[in-house]
Motif scaffolding. Sequence first.
Motif, PDB file in Angstrom:
ATOM      1  N   ASN A 184      17.409 -54.498   4.961  1.00  0.00           N
ATOM      2  CA  ASN A 184      16.697 -53.780   6.017  1.00  0.00           C
ATOM      3  C   ASN A 184      16.869 -54.457   7.377  1.00  0.00           C
ATOM      4  N   HIS A 185      18.052 -54.934   7.658  1.00  0.00           N
ATOM      5  CA  HIS A 185      18.264 -55.658   8.915  1.00  0.00           C
ATOM      6  C   HIS A 185      18.193 -54.738  10.125  1.00  0.00           C
ATOM      7  N   ASP A 186      18.462 -53.435   9.952  1.00  0.00           N
ATOM      8  CA  ASP A 186      18.390 -52.499  11.082  1.00  0.00           C
ATOM      9  C   ASP A 186      17.132 -51.628  11.032  1.00  0.00           C
ATOM     10  N   ASN A 187      16.172 -51.984  10.160  1.00  0.00           N
ATOM     11  CA  ASN A 187      14.873 -51.306  10.041  1.00  0.00           C
ATOM     12  C   ASN A 187      14.982 -49.849   9.579  1.00  0.00           C
ATOM     13  N   GLN A 188      16.099 -49.464   9.012  1.00  0.00           N
ATOM     14  CA  GLN A 188      16.243 -48.081   8.554  1.00  0.00           C
ATOM     15  C   GLN A 188      15.624 -47.851   7.181  1.00  0.00           C
ATOM     16  N   LEU A 189      15.225 -48.937   6.518  1.00  0.00           N
ATOM     17  CA  LEU A 189      14.623 -48.805   5.189  1.00  0.00           C
ATOM     18  C   LEU A 189      13.140 -49.145   5.205  1.00  0.00           C
ATOM     19  N   ASP A 190      12.524 -49.081   6.381  1.00  0.00           N
ATOM     20  CA  ASP A 190      11.111 -49.460   6.501  1.00  0.00           C
ATOM     21  C   ASP A 190      10.208 -48.671   5.568  1.00  0.00           C
ATOM     22  N   ASN A 191      10.535 -47.367   5.366  1.00  0.00           N
ATOM     23  CA  ASN A 191       9.633 -46.530   4.558  1.00  0.00           C
ATOM     24  C   ASN A 191       9.591 -46.933   3.091  1.00  0.00           C
ATOM     25  N   LEU A 192      10.556 -47.736   2.622  1.00  0.00           N
ATOM     26  CA  LEU A 192      10.541 -48.177   1.221  1.00  0.00           C
ATOM     27  C   LEU A 192       9.404 -49.151   0.938  1.00  0.00           C
ATOM     28  N   PHE A 193       8.984 -49.903   1.946  1.00  0.00           N
ATOM     29  CA  PHE A 193       7.997 -50.959   1.731  1.00  0.00           C
ATOM     30  C   PHE A 193       6.568 -50.425   1.669  1.00  0.00           C
ATOM     31  N   ASP A 194       6.427 -49.088   1.756  1.00  0.00           N
ATOM     32  CA  ASP A 194       5.105 -48.469   1.608  1.00  0.00           C
ATOM     33  C   ASP A 194       4.766 -48.203   0.144  1.00  0.00           C
ATOM     34  N   PHE A 195       5.724 -48.469  -0.764  1.00  0.00           N
ATOM     35  CA  PHE A 195       5.524 -48.099  -2.159  1.00  0.00           C
ATOM     36  C   PHE A 195       5.752 -49.300  -3.078  1.00  0.00           C
ATOM     37  N   PRO A 196       5.032 -49.338  -4.209  1.00  0.00           N
ATOM     38  CA  PRO A 196       5.268 -50.409  -5.188  1.00  0.00           C
ATOM     39  C   PRO A 196       6.627 -50.265  -5.848  1.00  0.00           C
ATOM     40  N   LEU A 197       7.169 -51.387  -6.321  1.00  0.00           N
ATOM     41  CA  LEU A 197       8.498 -51.410  -6.923  1.00  0.00           C
ATOM     42  C   LEU A 197       8.378 -51.502  -8.437  1.00  0.00           C
ATOM     43  N   ILE A 198       9.077 -50.605  -9.142  1.00  0.00           N
ATOM     44  CA  ILE A 198       9.104 -50.614 -10.610  1.00  0.00           C
ATOM     45  C   ILE A 198      10.502 -51.032 -11.050  1.00  0.00           C
ATOM     46  N   PRO A 199      10.614 -52.062 -11.903  1.00  0.00           N
ATOM     47  CA  PRO A 199      11.942 -52.517 -12.340  1.00  0.00           C
ATOM     48  C   PRO A 199      12.646 -51.490 -13.223  1.00  0.00           C
ATOM     49  N   PHE A 200      13.969 -51.505 -13.158  1.00  0.00           N
ATOM     50  CA  PHE A 200      14.794 -50.611 -13.964  1.00  0.00           C
ATOM     51  C   PHE A 200      15.119 -51.313 -15.275  1.00  0.00           C
ATOM     52  N   ASN A 201      14.271 -51.106 -16.279  1.00  0.00           N
ATOM     53  CA  ASN A 201      14.480 -51.728 -17.584  1.00  0.00           C
ATOM     54  C   ASN A 201      13.885 -50.847 -18.671  1.00  0.00           C
ATOM     55  N   SER A 202      13.798 -51.354 -19.858  1.00  0.00           N
ATOM     56  CA  SER A 202      13.363 -50.553 -21.000  1.00  0.00           C
ATOM     57  C   SER A 202      11.902 -50.119 -20.901  1.00  0.00           C
ATOM     58  N   ARG A 203      11.130 -50.772 -20.054  1.00  0.00           N
ATOM     59  CA  ARG A 203       9.713 -50.423 -19.910  1.00  0.00           C
ATOM     60  C   ARG A 203       9.454 -49.569 -18.665  1.00  0.00           C
ATOM     61  N   PHE A 204      10.516 -49.061 -18.075  1.00  0.00           N
ATOM     62  CA  PHE A 204      10.362 -48.287 -16.844  1.00  0.00           C
ATOM     63  C   PHE A 204       9.414 -47.102 -17.026  1.00  0.00           C
ATOM     64  N   ALA A 205       9.662 -46.282 -18.059  1.00  0.00           N
ATOM     65  CA  ALA A 205       8.869 -45.072 -18.263  1.00  0.00           C
ATOM     66  C   ALA A 205       7.396 -45.405 -18.478  1.00  0.00           C
ATOM     67  N   GLU A 206       7.135 -46.452 -19.220  1.00  0.00           N
ATOM     68  CA  GLU A 206       5.750 -46.870 -19.473  1.00  0.00           C
ATOM     69  C   GLU A 206       5.063 -47.259 -18.171  1.00  0.00           C
ATOM     70  N   ARG A 207       5.755 -48.043 -17.346  1.00  0.00           N
ATOM     71  CA  ARG A 207       5.156 -48.491 -16.086  1.00  0.00           C
ATOM     72  C   ARG A 207       4.992 -47.330 -15.100  1.00  0.00           C
ATOM     73  N   ALA A 208       5.951 -46.399 -15.104  1.00  0.00           N
ATOM     74  CA  ALA A 208       5.825 -45.221 -14.239  1.00  0.00           C
ATOM     75  C   ALA A 208       4.590 -44.414 -14.611  1.00  0.00           C
ATOM     76  N   GLN A 209       4.355 -44.297 -15.904  1.00  0.00           N
ATOM     77  CA  GLN A 209       3.190 -43.561 -16.378  1.00  0.00           C
ATOM     78  C   GLN A 209       1.896 -44.278 -15.994  1.00  0.00           C
ATOM     79  N   LEU A 210       1.897 -45.615 -16.037  1.00  0.00           N
ATOM     80  CA  LEU A 210       0.722 -46.382 -15.636  1.00  0.00           C
ATOM     81  C   LEU A 210       0.408 -46.199 -14.156  1.00  0.00           C
ATOM     82  N   HIS A 211       1.428 -45.903 -13.356  1.00  0.00           N
ATOM     83  CA  HIS A 211       1.224 -45.627 -11.929  1.00  0.00           C
ATOM     84  C   HIS A 211       0.756 -44.189 -11.689  1.00  0.00           C
TER      85      HIS A 211
END
Length: 477
Positions: A184-211
Amino acid sequence: MMCLALALSILFALGVFNTEKGNNLSAYVTYAVVFVLTWILSLIVVRSYERHLMGEGYNLYARIMTAGCIEFIVLCTCGYLAKYYFSRGILISAVVLAVFFTMLERWQMRRYLYRNRRRGEFDYATVLVGSPQGMSKMIDQLTSGKGQASGYKPIAICPVMMFPAADGKHHYRTYSSEELVQLNHDNQLDNLFDFPLIPFNSRFAERAQLHGAQTVLITDVLNIDSEMTRAFSLAVEARELELAMSASVAHIAGSNIILRQQSVMPILSASLSQYSLSTRIIKRFMDIVGSLLALIPTCLLIAIFGIAIKLEDGGPIFYAQERVGLYGRPFKIFKLRSMKVNADKLDAQLAAQEGVELGATFKVKEDPRVTKVGKFIRKTSIDEFPQFFNVLKGDMSLVGPRPQRDYEVASYNSLYSTRLLVKPGITGPWQIGGRSNLSPEEAEVLDVNYVENWSVLTDVAILIKTVGAVFHGDGAY
């Protein structure tokens, strides 16, 4: 809506014109039960209760009209098999009115839905999966005024990086928060930091559901044919989460997909049924009948405003210009003249003066070349009426993308040039979608989507919606 339609049909048939007939309560109860149940089943058959359909526009109305055709056939069949003969007048009028009332009801529900979605209600909580750049762009689209109508509300992100491995397959991993900050050196990705990050792994669907997620939307990066994506989609859908993918308008999503089990390998084939000879013949028949019927009342208006045009500046009444039609073939389009004589020669000069691009969507809101009479006939679309002669001749269709000039066609990219696969139309998705208020990107999506998904019934739905668009006048200049 069917109850209302049936009640009006019975009142019209018995209460108004045939008052001497006696009332048969049991017959009316049978009518109501059979008509309502079959109407609901017909709407189910055409999948009018599917998620997201309410936001799809004229496709919704096309399905309701299809349901009306099914309803009529089913009622006739039920009456024949049960030896119970419905009144033909009541049957026909009830089905027609039910289609009309249901379309009005769904239209009002769509307006209610959109109003509430702009207030953050009735949305589907969505986790975005893809590259940081793709997700950022998607967030901007989904949170825009028109994007809110889709109903996808971002609640979390899963930034994914794809990299090749030694086994020749694609592998994926999640960007860390630190890596996102570095990107984000040019600030074009600022809107991404408004949301929590979920890792891309085998527990993704479970964590998405918890959110609290209801939908997982893949923006890019993931290959739909990879083993990882197949496993990912199974994990998501097994938890009853909707899996959505961002597809370009050139995707084969509008096609009929058939899996053919060949001896060597399975082959997936795609075809667009609307381009069959039979469908084209029906469309041409509609064009001929529709243009003949339209020319009866419009000839009077053409004469009245033709005189007004002549009196204003003494110039010609009609304006003929070469446009590009089906498969890139040129033809002469006819319009009532709404601009000063030789105004088209000033296109490039005016575009430079207004600081707009001279291309496929060139329009100037306060065009100084438009005459006083021209301003009115443009607002009401009366200037387009002579084009019914073009439709009758076969150069145009009642419905299709608007015809454009050589320099506009020259600016098309490879995707947008697919609009030349259908005849240009007097009206189309552009006219009912906002006309000149649309951005070039929005106009392109509407036109290409029409090329990919048009049908006879969607044409009918567009023609009906055009009446409202003309009276509303938005984007007409």
